[in-house]
Write a protein that holds these residues in place. Structure first.
Motif, PDB file in Angstrom:
ATOM      1  N   ARG A  56       0.840  -1.194   0.000  1.00 15.44           N
ATOM      2  CA  ARG A  56       0.000   0.000   0.000  1.00 15.44           C
ATOM      3  C   ARG A  56       0.882   1.254   0.000  1.00 15.44           C
ATOM      4  NH1 ARG A  56      -1.045   2.700   4.970  1.00 15.44           N
ATOM      5  NH2 ARG A  56      -0.038   1.696   6.728  1.00 15.44           N
ATOM      6  N   PRO A  57       0.425   2.338  -0.622  1.00 18.03           N
ATOM      7  CA  PRO A  57       1.224   3.571  -0.675  1.00 18.03           C
ATOM      8  C   PRO A  57       1.520   4.109   0.723  1.00 18.03           C
ATOM      9  CG  PRO A  57      -0.624   3.687  -2.196  1.00 18.03           C
ATOM     10  CD  PRO A  57      -0.831   2.460  -1.355  1.00 18.03           C
ATOM     11  N   LEU A  58       2.732   4.604   0.896  1.00 22.28           N
ATOM     12  CA  LEU A  58       3.163   5.163   2.178  1.00 22.28           C
ATOM     13  C   LEU A  58       3.563   6.620   1.995  1.00 22.28           C
ATOM     14  CD1 LEU A  58       5.492   2.266   3.416  1.00 22.28           C
ATOM     15  CD2 LEU A  58       3.113   2.681   4.051  1.00 22.28           C
ATOM     16  N   THR A  59       3.242   7.427   2.982  1.00 27.46           N
ATOM     17  CA  THR A  59       3.723   8.807   3.016  1.00 27.46           C
ATOM     18  C   THR A  59       5.033   8.827   3.794  1.00 27.46           C
ATOM     19  OG1 THR A  59       2.625   9.324   5.107  1.00 27.46           O
ATOM     20  CG2 THR A  59       1.337   9.655   3.066  1.00 27.46           C
ATOM     21  N   GLU A  60       5.697   9.965   3.787  1.00 33.25           N
ATOM     22  CA  GLU A  60       6.931  10.098   4.559  1.00 33.25           C
ATOM     23  C   GLU A  60       6.646   9.849   6.044  1.00 33.25           C
ATOM     24  OE1 GLU A  60      10.470  13.342   5.495  1.00 33.25           O
ATOM     25  OE2 GLU A  60       9.067  13.722   3.865  1.00 33.25           O
ATOM     26  N   GLN A  61       5.517  10.331   6.540  1.00 33.44           N
ATOM     27  CA  GLN A  61       5.154  10.119   7.941  1.00 33.44           C
ATOM     28  C   GLN A  61       4.902   8.642   8.218  1.00 33.44           C
ATOM     29  OE1 GLN A  61       3.674  12.524   5.971  1.00 33.44           O
ATOM     30  NE2 GLN A  61       4.907  14.185   6.829  1.00 33.44           N
ATOM     31  N   ASP A  62       4.252   7.934   7.262  1.00 31.71           N
ATOM     32  CA  ASP A  62       4.032   6.495   7.411  1.00 31.71           C
ATOM     33  C   ASP A  62       5.360   5.753   7.515  1.00 31.71           C
ATOM     34  OD1 ASP A  62       1.255   6.832   7.145  1.00 31.71           O
ATOM     35  OD2 ASP A  62       1.309   6.422   4.981  1.00 31.71           O
ATOM     36  N   VAL A  63       6.304   6.131   6.659  1.00 31.81           N
ATOM     37  CA  VAL A  63       7.621   5.481   6.654  1.00 31.81           C
ATOM     38  C   VAL A  63       8.289   5.667   8.007  1.00 31.81           C
ATOM     39  CG1 VAL A  63       9.955   5.591   5.678  1.00 31.81           C
ATOM     40  CG2 VAL A  63       7.963   5.602   4.158  1.00 31.81           C
ATOM     41  N   LEU A  64       8.357   6.896   8.488  1.00 25.40           N
ATOM     42  CA  LEU A  64       9.028   7.169   9.761  1.00 25.40           C
ATOM     43  C   LEU A  64       8.338   6.476  10.928  1.00 25.40           C
ATOM     44  CD1 LEU A  64       9.928  10.928   9.278  1.00 25.40           C
ATOM     45  CD2 LEU A  64      11.458   8.954   9.129  1.00 25.40           C
ATOM     46  N   ALA A  65       7.015   6.392  10.888  1.00 21.48           N
ATOM     47  CA  ALA A  65       6.270   5.739  11.969  1.00 21.48           C
ATOM     48  C   ALA A  65       6.398   4.223  11.921  1.00 21.48           C
ATOM     49  CB  ALA A  65       4.794   6.137  11.901  1.00 21.48           C
ATOM     50  N   SER A  66       6.840   3.664  10.807  1.00 23.25           N
ATOM     51  CA  SER A  66       6.874   2.209  10.655  1.00 23.25           C
ATOM     52  C   SER A  66       8.082   1.548  11.315  1.00 23.25           C
ATOM     53  CB  SER A  66       6.859   1.829   9.169  1.00 23.25           C
ATOM     54  OG  SER A  66       8.112   2.077   8.560  1.00 23.25           O
ATOM     55  N   PHE A  67       9.140   2.293  11.604  1.00 23.55           N
ATOM     56  CA  PHE A  67      10.381   1.672  12.077  1.00 23.55           C
ATOM     57  C   PHE A  67      10.216   1.076  13.473  1.00 23.55           C
ATOM     58  CE2 PHE A  67      12.065   4.430   8.752  1.00 23.55           C
ATOM     59  CZ  PHE A  67      12.734   3.474   8.017  1.00 23.55           C
ATOM     60  N   VAL A  68      10.550  -0.210  13.567  1.00 25.24           N
ATOM     61  CA  VAL A  68      10.360  -0.948  14.810  1.00 25.24           C
ATOM     62  C   VAL A  68      11.635  -1.052  15.634  1.00 25.24           C
ATOM     63  CG1 VAL A  68       8.443  -2.283  13.854  1.00 25.24           C
ATOM     64  CG2 VAL A  68      10.781  -3.197  13.696  1.00 25.24           C
ATOM     65  N   ASN A  69      12.770  -0.709  15.063  1.00 23.52           N
ATOM     66  CA  ASN A  69      14.041  -0.867  15.776  1.00 23.52           C
ATOM     67  C   ASN A  69      14.859   0.414  15.788  1.00 23.52           C
ATOM     68  OD1 ASN A  69      14.848  -0.836  13.094  1.00 23.52           O
ATOM     69  ND2 ASN A  69      16.411  -2.410  13.377  1.00 23.52           N
ATOM     70  N   VAL A 111      11.801  -9.166   8.777  1.00 20.01           N
ATOM     71  CA  VAL A 111      11.200  -8.161   9.653  1.00 20.01           C
ATOM     72  C   VAL A 111      10.594  -8.834  10.880  1.00 20.01           C
ATOM     73  CG1 VAL A 111       9.351  -6.445   9.843  1.00 20.01           C
ATOM     74  CG2 VAL A 111      10.854  -6.446   7.844  1.00 20.01           C
ATOM     75  N   ALA A 112       9.936  -9.972  10.686  1.00 21.33           N
ATOM     76  CA  ALA A 112       9.345 -10.699  11.825  1.00 21.33           C
ATOM     77  C   ALA A 112      10.426 -11.154  12.799  1.00 21.33           C
ATOM     78  CB  ALA A 112       8.539 -11.894  11.320  1.00 21.33           C
ATOM     79  N   GLU A 113      11.586 -11.559  12.291  1.00 24.40           N
ATOM     80  CA  GLU A 113      12.699 -11.957  13.177  1.00 24.40           C
ATOM     81  C   GLU A 113      13.205 -10.782  13.991  1.00 24.40           C
ATOM     82  OE1 GLU A 113      14.582 -14.734  14.038  1.00 24.40           O
ATOM     83  OE2 GLU A 113      12.889 -15.831  13.200  1.00 24.40           O
ATOM     84  N   VAL A 114      13.269  -9.603  13.384  1.00 18.87           N
ATOM     85  CA  VAL A 114      13.680  -8.403  14.113  1.00 18.87           C
ATOM     86  C   VAL A 114      12.673  -8.120  15.222  1.00 18.87           C
ATOM     87  CG1 VAL A 114      14.032  -5.901  13.959  1.00 18.87           C
ATOM     88  CG2 VAL A 114      14.966  -7.406  12.187  1.00 18.87           C
ATOM     89  N   LEU A 115      11.399  -8.272  14.914  1.00 21.61           N
ATOM     90  CA  LEU A 115      10.359  -8.023  15.910  1.00 21.61           C
ATOM     91  C   LEU A 115      10.312  -9.076  17.001  1.00 21.61           C
ATOM     92  CD1 LEU A 115       7.559  -6.794  13.537  1.00 21.61           C
ATOM     93  CD2 LEU A 115       8.410  -5.552  15.522  1.00 21.61           C
TER      94      LEU A 115
END
Length: 161
Positions: free
Chosen positions: A2-15, A155-159
């Protein structure tokens, strides 16, 4: 994807903590990204060569991972990327590590894997398709699906911490 905005990208980081998020630089062509043809989104930091980023779906939402490329280059003649499963000259595959999310990451836990050095795996599985006269479109679709599944598993392994 799905399309992501810059804010979506920054909010997505889990680590990534606040200091690391300030260092995130989107690729120059971010406004032109064709989200319909991406199974995951990955790029190298345009100004910090040792940093990379990978965003894949996890439980229906984007989950981003900050990556660090290992210093130096491989002495191997060729190597296989663990995301797209393409063979590359050794210097075109790099060891990337990611700090685990949560308490495991706070304690220094990390995970690593070999990935195309330019993080272009989503393109590599689509290049020159079909690759051989006997190869069918289903083979290409399997490569695309496999790269998506392996990026999501990383990504699941990182989480998992």
């Amino acid at each position: 994807m799905r399309p992501l905005t810059e804010q979506d990208v920054l909010a997505s980081f889990v680590n990534a903590g606040p200091d690391e998020l300030r260092l995130v630089e989107l690729p120059h062509d971010f406004p032109l990204v064709d989200w319909d043809h991406l199974d995951f989104f990955a790029w190298r930091n345009p100004h910090t060569r040792g940093r990379g980023y990978l965003i894949a779906e996890h439980d229906g939402a984007p989950a981003g991972v900050v990556l660090r490329a290992a210093e130096g280059s491989s002495q191997a003649r060729s190597a296989m990327c663990n995301i797209c499963h393409t063979m590359q000259p050794g210097e075109q595959v790099a060891l990337f590590t990611a700090r685990r999310a949560g308490r495991a990451g706070e304690r220094g836990g990390s995970i690593g894997t070999y990935i195309c050095a330019d993080l272009s795996c989503h393109e590599n599985v689509r290049l020159a398709a079909p690759l051989a006269p006997s190869e069918m479109r289903a083979d290409v679709d399997r490569r695309i699906d496999g790269a998506r599944r392996r990026s999501e598993a990383f990504v699941a392994e990182v989480l998992a911490g």
